[in-house]
Design an enzyme around this catalytic site. Sequence first.
Site, mmCIF file in Angstrom:
data_model
loop_
_atom_site.group_PDB
_atom_site.id
_atom_site.type_symbol
_atom_site.label_atom_id
_atom_site.label_comp_id
_atom_site.label_asym_id
_atom_site.label_seq_id
_atom_site.Cartn_x
_atom_site.Cartn_y
_atom_site.Cartn_z
ATOM 1 N N CYS A 110 7.221 -5.093 6.282
ATOM 2 C CA CYS A 110 6.630 -5.925 5.220
ATOM 3 C C CYS A 110 7.663 -6.813 4.525
ATOM 4 O O CYS A 110 7.427 -8.017 4.315
ATOM 5 C CB CYS A 110 5.906 -5.034 4.208
ATOM 6 N N HIS A 165 5.778 -7.015 -3.023
ATOM 7 C CA HIS A 165 7.238 -6.930 -2.942
ATOM 8 C C HIS A 165 7.857 -8.270 -3.371
ATOM 9 O O HIS A 165 7.315 -9.341 -3.062
ATOM 10 C CB HIS A 165 7.693 -6.687 -1.499
HETATM 11 P P1 NAP Z 1 -1.228 5.878 3.726
HETATM 12 O O1 NAP Z 1 -1.856 5.225 2.548
HETATM 13 O O2 NAP Z 1 -0.469 7.141 3.508
HETATM 14 O O3 NAP Z 1 -2.363 6.114 4.825
HETATM 15 C C1 NAP Z 1 -2.125 6.846 5.990
HETATM 16 C C2 NAP Z 1 -3.347 6.785 6.885
HETATM 17 O O4 NAP Z 1 -3.052 7.502 8.095
HETATM 18 C C3 NAP Z 1 -4.590 7.451 6.283
HETATM 19 O O5 NAP Z 1 -5.735 6.758 6.701
HETATM 20 C C4 NAP Z 1 -4.544 8.829 6.919
HETATM 21 O O6 NAP Z 1 -5.816 9.447 7.032
HETATM 22 C C5 NAP Z 1 -4.066 8.481 8.316
HETATM 23 N N1 NAP Z 1 -3.529 9.664 8.976
HETATM 24 C C6 NAP Z 1 -2.558 10.481 8.546
HETATM 25 N N2 NAP Z 1 -2.398 11.505 9.430
HETATM 26 C C7 NAP Z 1 -3.267 11.293 10.429
HETATM 27 C C8 NAP Z 1 -3.604 11.986 11.628
HETATM 28 N N3 NAP Z 1 -2.976 13.111 11.975
HETATM 29 N N4 NAP Z 1 -4.582 11.487 12.429
HETATM 30 C C9 NAP Z 1 -5.226 10.349 12.082
HETATM 31 N N5 NAP Z 1 -4.963 9.647 10.946
HETATM 32 C C10 NAP Z 1 -3.990 10.112 10.147
HETATM 33 O O7 NAP Z 1 -0.187 4.904 4.440
HETATM 34 P P2 NAP Z 1 -0.180 3.287 4.512
HETATM 35 O O8 NAP Z 1 0.666 2.765 3.419
HETATM 36 O O9 NAP Z 1 -1.572 2.792 4.648
HETATM 37 O O10 NAP Z 1 0.673 3.022 5.839
HETATM 38 C C11 NAP Z 1 0.133 3.216 7.120
HETATM 39 C C12 NAP Z 1 1.082 2.632 8.169
HETATM 40 O O11 NAP Z 1 1.277 1.246 7.924
HETATM 41 C C13 NAP Z 1 2.469 3.246 8.228
HETATM 42 O O12 NAP Z 1 2.897 3.252 9.567
HETATM 43 C C14 NAP Z 1 3.296 2.288 7.428
HETATM 44 O O13 NAP Z 1 4.666 2.322 7.773
HETATM 45 C C15 NAP Z 1 2.675 0.973 7.833
HETATM 46 N N6 NAP Z 1 2.868 -0.104 6.870
HETATM 47 C C16 NAP Z 1 2.537 0.070 5.567
HETATM 48 C C17 NAP Z 1 2.721 -0.963 4.675
HETATM 49 C C18 NAP Z 1 2.341 -0.821 3.220
HETATM 50 O O14 NAP Z 1 2.553 -1.775 2.459
HETATM 51 N N7 NAP Z 1 1.786 0.302 2.784
HETATM 52 C C19 NAP Z 1 3.262 -2.170 5.100
HETATM 53 C C20 NAP Z 1 3.596 -2.326 6.451
HETATM 54 C C21 NAP Z 1 3.393 -1.289 7.311
HETATM 55 P P3 NAP Z 1 -6.305 10.556 5.962
HETATM 56 O O15 NAP Z 1 -6.751 9.789 4.745
HETATM 57 O O16 NAP Z 1 -7.425 11.220 6.662
HETATM 58 O O17 NAP Z 1 -5.126 11.438 5.692
#
Ligand code: NAP
Length: 341
Positions: A130, A251
């Site tokens: 990001c 950010h």
């Molecule tokens: P998050 O809010 O913690 O969400 C995680 C997601 O993954 C939830 O939907 C969760 O489902 C699911 N999950 C976790 N364990 C799982 C499993 N065993 N099987 C299937 N689904 C599972 O995280 P996020 O911020 O959205 O980030 C997600 C990804 O995007 C990461 O790889 C992160 O590095 C990337 N990313 C994030 C951002 C950002 O700004 N946040 C920016 C760029 C990239 P449950 O609700 O069922 O637990």
Amino acid sequence: MSNLKHVAVVGATGAVGVEMLRCLEERGFPVGQLTLLASARSAGKTMKFKGEDVTIKELTADSFAGVDIALFSAGGGISRDFAPHAVKAGAVVVDNSSYFRQDPTVPLVVPEINAADVKTHQGIIANPNCTTAISLMALYPLHQAFGVKRIIASSYQAVSGTGAQAIEELAKQSREWASENRAWDAAKLDSKPTVYPHQIAFNAIPHVDSFLESGYTKEEMKMENEGRKIMHHPDFRASVTCVRIPVFRAHSIAISAEFEKPVDLAKAREILSNAPGLDVIDDPSNKQYPLALDIAGRDNCAVGRLRIDCALDNGLSFWIVGDQLLKGAALNAVQIAECLV
Ligand code: NAP
């Protein structure tokens, strides 16, 4: 692929997943069928898409039958384990995690910069880090005009960049301080943090991602490594300090960039004004510059505080802000999917 696509969102309940649904809906992506996937914890719950309830299913290796495009946003381990199943089932994966970004067979794409790379995919396309994606929205157009050599940058990163649990941690700590009627100099709370290594409320933590032997963090090195790949510029260098701050969303990055050619400030401003996906907010005497609170929820990134750098040759300094849940994740992923259709 037919006109209407069967789209799967892996990690639909997460901070990024929720925004992906919103982007698909708001941008009128041609969704024929939508499959929402998350962990067993969320299976059976519903989320709204175009006013309809869609039931979330547990992610398994068999989740991808008939899926055309799978947007992955559930962490690197999930992408590693399940993206190959999606590809085998015939889907094209757009992956938000860092797992495939440096794989030479996987294009890493910011559509405003290297949309043509999408065509080289072999089933997986990676979405960049990001902080890197937001920074490049201004740096790349400047590079085209002046040839960037290197940057020195500091980031001010929002907690939603860590996900839903981090948003809750900042909210909880802020409420704890307020509800206890603490004085300003009693800001260090008794409760222990669970997401970050230190209290994030009222703090600035110079630690994003894990540390490398060099003393930089993995997040800090993504700017150089991913910047080289996206800009097709193998000599690009970046020294970055990434800092987590108690902002919920968007950010900010302070960048000092050194170029091959002398930089003309008026020309730089004109280039940035014409750059796609970018607004210029730069009137410091009237207190106008990009702010996280204003940019949160907006598709476009914004750049300001443009000035000729006083310590670098051919240098320009600027401040760029972007909603990392959008341009840094969900929006960029949906834009990549748009390139596929
Ligand atoms: P998050 O809010 O913690 O969400 C995680 C997601 O993954 C939830 O939907 C969760 O489902 C699911 N999950 C976790 N364990 C799982 C499993 N065993 N099987 C299937 N689904 C599972 O995280 P996020 O911020 O959205 O980030 C997600 C990804 O995007 C990461 O790889 C992160 O590095 C990337 N990313 C994030 C951002 C950002 O700004 N946040 C920016 C760029 C990239 P449950 O609700 O069922 O637990």
